[in-house]
Design an enzyme around this catalytic site. Structure first.
Site, PDB file in Angstrom:
ATOM      1  CD  GLU A 111      10.834  22.052  10.173  1.00  0.00           C
ATOM      2  OE1 GLU A 111      11.822  23.141  10.051  1.00  0.00           O
ATOM      3  OE2 GLU A 111      10.723  21.624  11.213  1.00  0.00           O
ATOM      4  CD  GLU A 160      17.780  28.324  13.183  1.00  0.00           C
ATOM      5  OE1 GLU A 160      16.317  27.914  13.202  1.00  0.00           O
ATOM      6  OE2 GLU A 160      18.529  27.466  12.705  1.00  0.00           O
TER       7      GLU A 160
END
Length: 496
Positions: free
Chosen positions: A263, A394
């Site tokens: 994840e 990010e």
């Protein structure tokens, strides 16, 4: 010494485990190494924790393997479920302490920490309910053959969790693994090991047999690498950056080809159409990016607003962001605490400076808050282009970009213009628009008129470079089981 007396502002003195939790005992590391845990609110040293090395990983794996090959593998599913439910009860009974410890070394507001503990308990209880409902089936093929398919545990599972949601990720990983009958070696992040160790103490109190759940503290390059490449670990699950996720896949492939779930990161679009309820949209856009100090893999960091309402929206959004209370995480009214570490603080400030140099406009924020602790003002950039680093990469902090769009087709195209695909959101009163755009966005989760409303019953995971596999819900059970087919030819030899 494997524990120390510490204090939190809300609960007072408590006993903080500092050892490695292996075989239901807190022990020192073999090499005697320790590392400091830093309070991100004031940059002081909280305490020192025993560091796991490759040798300690070997010991933990041996304990886990012994437990798995022993009585645990034969344990009734109902008992596994009861243990998880008991653990959930203990989380709730110790909510104030767990939340305080979470806020101490992570820096998140005490209100949000309590929410995390409640959600962790809910997740553990949910998977406790699944433990005796993992079923096989019979398949008819020919009259003289009896076939059945069953789900079996994978075995020894290595789990590596991040620093942004320590207790939540602890429960997301341990819950489904235990429900399916596996055993676990979980490594916490070196920045935030404290709450994981307090939770480990509750594992023993709940009655788990030795070796079933092992919790170690250490660094990714040492203990994390040892888990990823260990020849006697059957599966590794990781939550964290895409860069490290790639390294873990390589290590898993280069060792025993262990199963992998990841994840990873995100750069999620948060889309506001002209017919949206503006007050509701501003509230959720604010929560979508500044929740958890922006240190959230699914943060809605790319905000797209339809051109007809853009000017009105951006002014009101600035006002809402500036109203966020940034400060001491132990004050009930605090919304945003400090970033987790000096390294993360510097990384975020570097992106802010890069955005300024690239020509983006700082609508609000863009600076450090105060002179002590890793606090950063909520930051909104406008006048951005899609090729800027602050739009594409990010940041993992309280920083977002905001842009205009004209049509659905345009915003879907730019929303999907990223290597990530973890989450997205759509704000509109039109059900057709909500469904059409949600279906067109390449993301594992799409929220409509809300954001960051995850729930343990709903699968969570990413498309593209945001990961492999799913956390939560029934889908997570697939990560921790393997399928066996048994085909029996019927005849005299078997039945006489």
């Amino acid at each position: 010494m494997t524990s120390i007396k510490l204090k939190t502002p809300t609960t007072g003195e408590y006993e903080q485990p500092t050892g490695l939790f292996i075989n239901n005992e807190f022990v020192k590391g073999v090499d005697g190494k320790t590392f400091e845990v830093i309070n991100p609110s004031d940059e002081s040293v909280i305490c020192s924790i025993h560091e796991a090395t490759e040798k300690d990983v070997d010991i933990a794996v041996s304990a886990a393997r012994k437990a798995f090959e022993g009585s645990w593998r034969k344990e009734a599913p109902e008992k596994r479920g009861r243990l998880l439910v008991k653990l959930a009860d203990l989380f709730e009974q110790n909510m104030d302490l767990l939340a305080a410890v979470e806020s101490l070394d992570n820096g998140k507001s005490i209100t949000m920490s309590k929410g995390d503990v409640g959600a962790a308990a809910g997740c553990l209880r949910y998977y406790g309910g699944w433990a005796d409902k993992i079923e096989g089936k019979v398949v008819d093929t020919t009259p003289d053959t009896f076939n059945y398919i069953k789900k079996e545990p994978i075995g020894v599972c290595g789990q590596i969790i991040p620093w942004n949601f320590p207790l939540l990720m602890w429960s997301w990983k341990i819950g489904p693994a235990i429900a399916c009958g596996n055993v676990v070696i979980l490594k916490s992040a070196e920045q935030t090991p404290l709450s994981a160790l307090v939770a480990a103490r509750l594992v023993k109190e709940a009655g788990f047999p030795p070796g079933v759940v092992n919790i170690i503290s250490g660094f990714g390059k040492v203990a994390g690498a040892a888990i990823s490449s260990h020849m006697d670990i059957d599966k590794v699950a990781f939550t964290g950056s895409t860069v490290v996720g790639r390294q873990i896949m390589k290590a898993a492939a280069g060792s025993n080809l262990k199963k992998v779930t990841l994840e990873l990161g995100g750069k999620s679009p948060n889309i506001v159409f002209e017919d949206a309820d503006i007050d509701n949209a501003i509230s959720w856009v604010n929560f979508g990016i500044f929740y958890n100090h922006g240190q959230c893999c699914c943060a809605g960091s790319r905000i797209y607003v339809q051109d007809t309402i853009y000017d009105k929206f951006i002014q009101r959004f600035k006002e809402r962001a500036e109203a966020n209370k940034v400060g001491d995480p132990f004050h009930e009214e605090t919304f945003q605490g400090p970033q987790v570490s000096q390294l993360q603080f510097d990384r975020i400030m570097g992106y802010i400076e890069d955005g300024k140099k690239a020509g983006a406009k700082v609508e609000t924020g863009g600076k450090r808050k105060g002179d002590k602790g890793y606090f950063i003002e909520p930051t909104i950039f406008s006048n951005v282009t899609e090729d800027m680093k602050i739009v594409q990469e990010e940041i993992f902090g309280p920083v977002c970009t905001i842009s205009k769009f004209k049509t659905k087709e345009e915003v879907v195209k730019i929303g999907n213009n990223t290597t990530y695909g973890l989450a997205a959101a759509v704000h509109t009163k039109n059900l057709n628009t909500a469904i059409e755009v949600s279906n067109a966005l390449k993301a594992g989760t799409v929220w409509v008129n809300t954001y960051n409303t995850l729930h343990w019953q709903l699968p969570f995971g990413g498309y593209k470079e945001s990961g492999i596999g799913r956390e939560l819900g029934e889908a997570a059970l697939e990560n921790y089981t393997q399928t066996k087919t048994v085909s029996i030819r019927l005849g005299d030899a078997l039945f006489g």
